[in-house]
Scaffold this motif. Sequence first.
Motif, PDB file in Angstrom:
ATOM      1  N   VAL A  21     -12.240   6.220 -58.064  1.00 16.76           N
ATOM      2  CA  VAL A  21     -12.609   7.633 -58.510  1.00 16.76           C
ATOM      3  C   VAL A  21     -13.185   7.993 -59.753  1.00 16.76           C
ATOM      4  N   HIS A  22     -14.393   8.636 -59.482  1.00 20.94           N
ATOM      5  CA  HIS A  22     -15.277   8.866 -60.968  1.00 20.94           C
ATOM      6  C   HIS A  22     -15.578  10.341 -60.993  1.00 20.94           C
ATOM      7  N   GLY A  23     -15.011  11.089 -61.979  1.00 15.85           N
ATOM      8  CA  GLY A  23     -15.560  12.539 -61.844  1.00 15.85           C
ATOM      9  C   GLY A  23     -15.063  13.696 -61.127  1.00 15.85           C
ATOM     10  N   ALA A  24     -13.653  13.574 -60.542  1.00 15.84           N
ATOM     11  CA  ALA A  24     -13.011  14.517 -59.869  1.00 15.84           C
ATOM     12  C   ALA A  24     -12.760  15.830 -60.401  1.00 15.84           C
ATOM     13  N   ARG A  25     -13.243  16.785 -59.736  1.00 16.70           N
ATOM     14  CA  ARG A  25     -13.199  18.253 -60.562  1.00 16.70           C
ATOM     15  C   ARG A  25     -12.432  19.164 -59.413  1.00 16.70           C
ATOM     16  N   VAL A  26     -11.905  18.653 -58.576  1.00 16.07           N
ATOM     17  CA  VAL A  26     -11.092  19.548 -57.468  1.00 16.07           C
ATOM     18  C   VAL A  26     -10.044  20.406 -58.247  1.00 16.07           C
ATOM     19  N   ASN A  27     -10.141  21.694 -57.892  1.00 15.31           N
ATOM     20  CA  ASN A  27      -9.059  22.776 -58.579  1.00 15.31           C
ATOM     21  C   ASN A  27      -9.037  22.375 -60.100  1.00 15.31           C
ATOM     22  N   ASN A  28      -7.793  21.960 -60.680  1.00 16.34           N
ATOM     23  CA  ASN A  28      -8.001  21.848 -62.061  1.00 16.34           C
ATOM     24  C   ASN A  28      -8.124  20.561 -62.606  1.00 16.34           C
ATOM     25  N   LEU A  29      -8.689  19.567 -61.926  1.00 15.48           N
ATOM     26  CA  LEU A  29      -9.093  18.080 -62.455  1.00 15.48           C
ATOM     27  C   LEU A  29     -10.098  18.307 -63.374  1.00 15.48           C
ATOM     28  N   LYS A  30     -10.159  17.668 -64.597  1.00 18.56           N
ATOM     29  CA  LYS A  30     -11.081  17.877 -65.436  1.00 18.56           C
ATOM     30  C   LYS A  30     -11.964  16.327 -65.592  1.00 18.56           C
ATOM     31  N   ASP A  31     -12.758  16.249 -64.715  1.00 15.00           N
ATOM     32  CA  ASP A  31     -13.582  14.916 -64.514  1.00 15.00           C
ATOM     33  C   ASP A  31     -12.700  13.540 -64.790  1.00 15.00           C
ATOM     34  N   VAL A  32     -11.816  13.751 -63.658  1.00 11.38           N
ATOM     35  CA  VAL A  32     -10.818  12.520 -63.763  1.00 11.38           C
ATOM     36  C   VAL A  32     -11.283  11.246 -62.995  1.00 11.38           C
ATOM     37  N   SER A  33     -11.313  10.178 -63.854  1.00  9.50           N
ATOM     38  CA  SER A  33     -11.757   9.037 -63.023  1.00  9.50           C
ATOM     39  C   SER A  33     -10.444   7.849 -63.299  1.00  9.50           C
ATOM     40  N   VAL A  34     -10.277   7.350 -62.021  1.00  8.97           N
ATOM     41  CA  VAL A  34      -9.069   6.408 -61.874  1.00  8.97           C
ATOM     42  C   VAL A  34      -9.561   5.208 -61.007  1.00  8.97           C
ATOM     43  N   GLU A  35      -8.785   4.033 -61.279  1.00 11.45           N
ATOM     44  CA  GLU A  35      -9.020   3.158 -60.162  1.00 11.45           C
ATOM     45  C   GLU A  35      -7.539   2.736 -59.490  1.00 11.45           C
TER      46      GLU A  35
ATOM     47  N   ASP B  91     -17.945  12.711 -58.485  1.00 16.04           N
ATOM     48  CA  ASP B  91     -19.273  12.186 -58.629  1.00 16.04           C
ATOM     49  C   ASP B  91     -19.175  10.976 -57.661  1.00 16.04           C
ATOM     50  N   VAL B  92     -18.234  10.079 -57.810  1.00 13.35           N
ATOM     51  CA  VAL B  92     -18.216   8.863 -57.065  1.00 13.35           C
ATOM     52  C   VAL B  92     -16.756   8.450 -56.651  1.00 13.35           C
ATOM     53  N   LEU B  93     -16.857   7.994 -55.109  1.00 11.99           N
ATOM     54  CA  LEU B  93     -15.716   7.673 -54.292  1.00 11.99           C
ATOM     55  C   LEU B  93     -16.125   6.264 -53.799  1.00 11.99           C
ATOM     56  N   GLU B  94     -15.599   5.392 -54.315  1.00 13.91           N
ATOM     57  CA  GLU B  94     -15.862   3.815 -53.527  1.00 13.91           C
ATOM     58  C   GLU B  94     -14.669   3.421 -53.129  1.00 13.91           C
ATOM     59  N   GLY B  95     -14.857   2.519 -52.029  1.00 12.81           N
ATOM     60  CA  GLY B  95     -13.594   1.681 -51.761  1.00 12.81           C
ATOM     61  C   GLY B  95     -12.518   2.363 -50.670  1.00 12.81           C
ATOM     62  N   LEU B  96     -12.969   3.425 -50.270  1.00 18.93           N
ATOM     63  CA  LEU B  96     -12.048   4.283 -49.557  1.00 18.93           C
ATOM     64  C   LEU B  96     -11.655   3.513 -48.105  1.00 18.93           C
ATOM     65  N   THR B  97     -10.360   3.743 -47.830  1.00 25.77           N
ATOM     66  CA  THR B  97     -10.444   3.177 -46.372  1.00 25.77           C
ATOM     67  C   THR B  97      -9.637   4.199 -45.343  1.00 25.77           C
ATOM     68  N   THR B  98      -9.624   4.327 -44.351  1.00 26.11           N
ATOM     69  CA  THR B  98      -9.125   5.300 -43.318  1.00 26.11           C
ATOM     70  C   THR B  98      -7.697   5.812 -44.055  1.00 26.11           C
ATOM     71  N   ALA B  99      -7.733   7.067 -44.070  1.00 26.28           N
ATOM     72  CA  ALA B  99      -6.482   7.733 -44.680  1.00 26.28           C
ATOM     73  C   ALA B  99      -5.746   8.210 -43.794  1.00 26.28           C
ATOM     74  N   ILE B 100      -4.244   8.143 -43.747  1.00 29.04           N
ATOM     75  CA  ILE B 100      -3.438   8.832 -42.672  1.00 29.04           C
ATOM     76  C   ILE B 100      -2.436   9.731 -43.620  1.00 29.04           C
ATOM     77  N   LEU B 101      -2.266  11.055 -43.232  1.00 25.73           N
ATOM     78  CA  LEU B 101      -1.534  11.932 -44.084  1.00 25.73           C
ATOM     79  C   LEU B 101      -0.399  11.992 -43.635  1.00 25.73           C
ATOM     80  N   VAL B 102       0.642  11.936 -44.132  1.00 26.52           N
ATOM     81  CA  VAL B 102       1.943  12.342 -43.841  1.00 26.52           C
ATOM     82  C   VAL B 102       2.558  13.361 -44.830  1.00 26.52           C
ATOM     83  N   ASP B 103       2.323  14.472 -44.603  1.00 24.73           N
ATOM     84  CA  ASP B 103       2.848  15.757 -45.506  1.00 24.73           C
ATOM     85  C   ASP B 103       3.943  16.504 -44.982  1.00 24.73           C
TER      86      ASP B 103
END
Length: 786
Positions: free
Chosen positions: A15-29, A83-95
């Motif tokens: 995940v590179h440059g996530a800005r949803v809601n209060n995220l400040k350009d977050v990048s994680v692997e 900005d970038v989302l790579e390597g996603l797989t099918t997501a199943i949400l259990v909320d």
Amino acid sequence: MEKTHVADSHDLIRVHGARVNNLKDVSVEIPKRRLTVFTGVSGSGKSSLVFGTIAAESQRMINETYSAFVQGFMPSQARPDVDVLEGLTTAILVDQERMGADPRSTVGTATDANAMLRILFSRLGQPHIGSPQAYSFNVASISGAGAVTMEKGGVTTKERRSFSVTGGMCPRCEGRGSVTDFDLSALYDDSKSLNEGALTIPGYSMDGWFGRIFRGCGYFDPDKPIRDYSKRELNDLLHKEPTKIKVDGINLTFSGIIPAIQKSFLAKDREAMQPHIRAFVDRAITFTTCPECDGTRLSEGARSSKIGGVSIADACRMQISDLAEWVRGLDEPSVAPLLAKLQHTLDSFIEIGLGYLSLDRPAGTLSGGEAQRTKMIRHLGSSLTDVTYVFDEPTIGLHPHDIQRMNELLLQLRDKGNTVLVVEHKPEAIAIADHVVDLGPRAGAAGGEVVFQGTLAGLRASGTLTGRHLDDRASLKPDVRKPSGFLEVRGAGRHNLRDVDVDIPLGVLVVVTGVAGSGKSSLIHGSVAGRDGVVAVDQGAIKGSRRSNPATYTGLLEPIRKQFAKVNGVKPALFSANSEGACPNCNGNGVIYTDLGMMAGVATTCEVCEGRRFEASVLDYKVGGRDISEVLRMPVSEAVEFFAAGDARNPAAHKILERLADVGLGYLTLGQPLTTLSGGERQRVKLAVHMGEKGGVFILDEPTTGLHLADVEQLLGLLDRLVDAGRSVIVIEHHQAVMAHADWIIDLGPGAGHDGGRVVFEGTPADLVTTRATLTGEHLAEYVKS
């Protein structure tokens, strides 16, 4: 050494440059096929990253693989701001979203268990009554016949056709299991006539259309007291089906009062009603078990067909652990695959700690944690691998004893080769992580950054808020408060309770504990909540549109609007984005929604008001140097100071703001849409509203939900302040820090379902720890010691 195949190199979700809601350009692997836990204070951006970014984009991309025709029927989603989302797989949400409160939805219908039972009975049930539909309480029996006109080779012919559907729905209650009885004295005052205002139903006044219809229909005399009506007149007033009538040349519809109430009031979920209508419904209508089907929802035919003396109604009423035993005893080679699948589904319920439920339990009565675990059942036996499972605090509503089982299930999903992402606060659940992502440093605008990612040992040593509090343990209080009196509960028998007698001390902090399903909610919500002076605060969703926000919900906007109006000499309606002050271009939404059919709609910030939601002229009016849109953008913590003193002093607003800060919501902005709040935040907003009420007894249902370890201390302080102010506080809770802090503990058990329902301990936390007499006692002793 063999070179790695290029296809095996995609082992990270980037995940590179996530800005949803209060995220400040977050990048994680995030490593794939591992269990990653996301931690951080409530409101730091965990859900925005996990649900709002990763899961949302995965689901959107899957939806795009369907044809345009199919997409037209699906909810369309906009691409998350990243900005970038790579390597996603099918997501199943259990909320944790509660299951729909539709009265016809049960645990069985929500998990396919009923569908399998219906097929089983339609194959083996004696006497045989029909297809699986004949055992479904959602299918009514209907039949009809008539002539059908067809054209064949230019010749018109008529043929007689008939059809019939055998359904399992009880005709009396229409598959709801309960029938409604109306208390007529709550609908009208029979000593008055209609013109004298006999009707006492909200909204039914003789001044408007109702008056014209009742006066002009001619079915009864509007000047005659209702007690003098003939049988026919009273029946028309109360029960007449909707009928077209003409009054003064206008076509209108007359409908009896009871069908009209059923259509307008009772079609809504009770929680969604306005308070005055809910009060009327509670007063005027009683729901009693249907006398014809005895609450089973099924027709006589469906109840008469049995396998070995057990009908489908009996099967659905059994506790799931007992039903699993019964199914195991059926040896019928002709339906072997069906029995195996049904057996697996029922065993999954037991494995996940829900063996105490029954299939006929209405889905709307499940707690958030139970609903989440019920949704998990579908995925446990799935042979899919390389899927991303996303869980939202799966330990909610779980006793420390059950958390161990939940952890094993999450690891089981991972070991099948899946990526498991968990948003979690409990140290016991964080302990099993392969990888931890900690968000912070604080909440709201002060959060939205990744402050640590790595191993659990690294988190402990990192010095972040989560790292520092990971090993926090509350200690037992040296001395406990003395009760000022007792609230007596006698012979409580709701759900699985076994004729329970208990004295709940008043004026102290009482914690009700026990494993999930032991009867805590049945006892407190069933026997205490309805009494006078008792305020119950639960985690149910706050009903509100995207126009609702903390300021409108808590009543805070009212004193602020009045203050703006008074200072500037204009009317208050100008300072509401839902009223006269709204920007005319976006109707006070702040954004313009463009619907693109099957494609994701686009929300663009309104160019006229630049997202401020108000008309430009309104923003010229100020209080303390701030306009109304600036005030709504303030976080609670800043607004508390702003309205405390000086030009902007507003005692009424300040009081409400202080309560919001007290419950740990200082980071919320006043104008944040309610639809974006988490379950724990919703409960705390409700708590802030109720703290202003006069009630003497407060019931809180798991208030630690969604709370970070660092915030639990603040919650304990708040509970103490409530008790010190003379209130009695009863908390249903699994968190050991709250148990240790209690003055008195009531422990239910020993197990869940029919193995529970008894009080196994009442006394101080210190006594519970010394005796270690119950499961809770053992876990609390371990906790206090460690």
